[in-house]
Design an enzyme around this catalytic site. Structure first.
Site, PDB file in Angstrom:
ATOM      1  N   ASN A   9       0.864  -1.186   0.000  1.00 44.64           N
ATOM      2  CA  ASN A   9       0.000   0.000   0.000  1.00 44.64           C
ATOM      3  C   ASN A   9       0.899   1.233   0.000  1.00 44.64           C
ATOM      4  OD1 ASN A   9      -1.852   2.028   0.425  1.00 44.64           O
ATOM      5  ND2 ASN A   9      -2.349   1.446   2.526  1.00 44.64           N
ATOM      6  N   TRP A  10       1.008   1.857  -1.165  1.00 50.04           N
ATOM      7  CA  TRP A  10       1.910   3.010  -1.293  1.00 50.04           C
ATOM      8  C   TRP A  10       1.352   4.267  -0.632  1.00 50.04           C
ATOM      9  CZ3 TRP A  10       4.106   3.096  -7.002  1.00 50.04           C
ATOM     10  CH2 TRP A  10       5.044   2.073  -7.131  1.00 50.04           C
ATOM     11  N   LYS A  11       0.075   4.273  -0.342  1.00 57.73           N
ATOM     12  CA  LYS A  11      -0.579   5.477   0.198  1.00 57.73           C
ATOM     13  C   LYS A  11      -0.334   6.654  -0.756  1.00 57.73           C
ATOM     14  CE  LYS A  11      -0.171   3.394   4.695  1.00 57.73           C
ATOM     15  NZ  LYS A  11      -0.126   3.542   6.135  1.00 57.73           N
ATOM     16  N   HIS A  99      -9.665   1.720   4.445  1.00 63.47           N
ATOM     17  CA  HIS A  99      -8.420   1.905   5.196  1.00 63.47           C
ATOM     18  C   HIS A  99      -8.643   2.915   6.326  1.00 63.47           C
ATOM     19  CE1 HIS A  99      -4.314   2.910   6.228  1.00 63.47           C
ATOM     20  NE2 HIS A  99      -3.963   1.774   5.655  1.00 63.47           N
ATOM     21  N   GLU A 101      -6.951   5.273   7.381  1.00 66.97           N
ATOM     22  CA  GLU A 101      -6.658   6.678   7.045  1.00 66.97           C
ATOM     23  C   GLU A 101      -7.828   7.315   6.282  1.00 66.97           C
ATOM     24  OE1 GLU A 101      -2.930   5.796   5.197  1.00 66.97           O
ATOM     25  OE2 GLU A 101      -2.064   5.339   7.160  1.00 66.97           O
ATOM     26  N   GLU A 148      -6.196  -4.456  10.357  1.00 70.32           N
ATOM     27  CA  GLU A 148      -5.136  -3.482  10.596  1.00 70.32           C
ATOM     28  C   GLU A 148      -5.430  -2.705  11.880  1.00 70.32           C
ATOM     29  OE1 GLU A 148      -2.874  -2.318   6.793  1.00 70.32           O
ATOM     30  OE2 GLU A 148      -4.682  -1.118   6.845  1.00 70.32           O
ATOM     31  N   GLY A 154       2.028   2.266  10.743  1.00 61.33           N
ATOM     32  CA  GLY A 154       3.074   3.277  10.628  1.00 61.33           C
ATOM     33  C   GLY A 154       3.802   3.579  11.928  1.00 61.33           C
ATOM     34  N   SER A 185       2.792  -2.162  10.164  1.00 61.58           N
ATOM     35  CA  SER A 185       4.240  -2.205  10.411  1.00 61.58           C
ATOM     36  C   SER A 185       4.902  -3.548  10.094  1.00 61.58           C
ATOM     37  CB  SER A 185       4.548  -1.795  11.853  1.00 61.58           C
ATOM     38  OG  SER A 185       4.120  -0.463  12.077  1.00 61.58           O
ATOM     39  N   GLY A 206       2.740  -1.139   4.313  1.00 63.52           N
ATOM     40  CA  GLY A 206       2.718   0.223   3.788  1.00 63.52           C
ATOM     41  C   GLY A 206       4.138   0.701   3.582  1.00 63.52           C
TER      42      GLY A 206
HETATM   43  P1  PGA Z   1       2.487   0.325   7.552  1.00 64.11           P
HETATM   44  O1  PGA Z   1       1.106   0.569   6.786  1.00 64.11           O
HETATM   45  O2  PGA Z   1       3.032  -0.997   7.062  1.00 64.11           O
HETATM   46  O3  PGA Z   1       3.354   1.478   7.177  1.00 64.11           O
HETATM   47  O4  PGA Z   1       2.179   0.273   9.000  1.00 64.11           O
HETATM   48  C1  PGA Z   1       0.184  -0.460   6.606  1.00 64.11           C
HETATM   49  C2  PGA Z   1      -1.115   0.107   6.107  1.00 64.11           C
HETATM   50  O5  PGA Z   1      -1.504   1.200   6.562  1.00 64.11           O
HETATM   51  O6  PGA Z   1      -1.789  -0.488   5.249  1.00 64.11           O
END
Ligand code: PGA
Length: 220
Positions: A9-11, A99, A101, A148, A154, A185, A206
């Site tokens: 997931n590049w966001k 997600h 976010e 998640e 993150g 993470s 991510g």
């Molecule tokens: P992260 O993100 O691996 O940086 O924790 C995962 C995600 O938000 O899908």
């Protein structure tokens, strides 16, 4: 090895130039992907890099497929700024919906997310639906549930693999969805401990997907 899904997931990261460079660098690890039976690799990238990435993936013959990170809750039409499922389907096969976010920064509600799932399925996309816990609502039609925990995203802190597996097992039983993946993470050091759990069918990294070498080190 059991079938497993690695979903990057590049966001909100990477321009077209950067995305192509990432693919070219990943191509050096191509043998790593090809030699791993049962490994399915998805990269969820920003909308505007999907089409050029699709071309580059074909050029480099990379065994990876693309996903979007969002989809319009509406079909094609007068919805300024939105990207419909039908538009996504031309360049990608998967979509991430729900997600944390999106829920937090864009106040996406369960009702809105259910409409997004409906539109994505209508367009023939496979849906990865992200939830923060076992109590979350999961709309009909979801293909993969991603557990998640918000505190693990993150932060460098990961959920205990056995605890993640039990949340995913509960979600699968509750919803009938057959595949469940863990995100939060995930790194090269922890990926195998999650995949070792019978109820965990893959991971959703991510940060660890942004660098091609770090991403390739997750292909276990
Ligand atoms: P992260 O993100 O691996 O940086 O924790 C995962 C995600 O938000 O899908």
């Amino acid at each position: 090895m059991k079938p497993r899904l690695i979903v990057g997931n590049w966001k909100s990261n990477k321009t077209v130039v950067e995305a192509k460079k990432w693919l070219q660098e990943l191509a050096n690890s191509k043998s790593l992907m090809a030699n791993r039976e049962g490994l399915q690799i998805v990269v969820c990238a920003p909308f505007i890099v999907l089409a050029p990435m699709k071309e580059e993936i074909a050029k480099l013959s990379l065994p990876i497929v693309l996903g979007a990170q969002d989809v319009s809750p509406f079909p094609d039409g007068a919805y300024t700024g939105e990207v419909s499922g039908r538009m996504i389907k031309e360049v990608a096969d998967w979509v991430l919906i729900g997600h944390s976010e999106r829920r937090k920064y864009f106040t996406e509600t369960d009702e809105l997310l259910a409409r997004k799932v409906h539109e994505a399925k209508d367009a023939g996309l496979s849906v990865i639906y992200c939830v923060p816990d076992a109590e979350a609502q999961v709309p009909d039609g979801v293909d993969v549930i991603a557990y998640e925990p918000v505190w693990a995203i993150g932060t460098g802190k990961t959920e205990d693999p056995k605890a993640a597996a039990s949340v995913l097992a509960a979600l699968k039983t509750k919803t009938g969805v057959e595949k469940g993946i863990y995100g939060g993470s995930v790194t090269a050091e922890t990926v195998a401990s999650f995949l070792a759990e019978a109820a965990i069918d893959g991971v959703l990294p991510g940060k660890a997907s942004l660098d091609p070498q770090a991403f390739a080190s997750l292909f276990v």
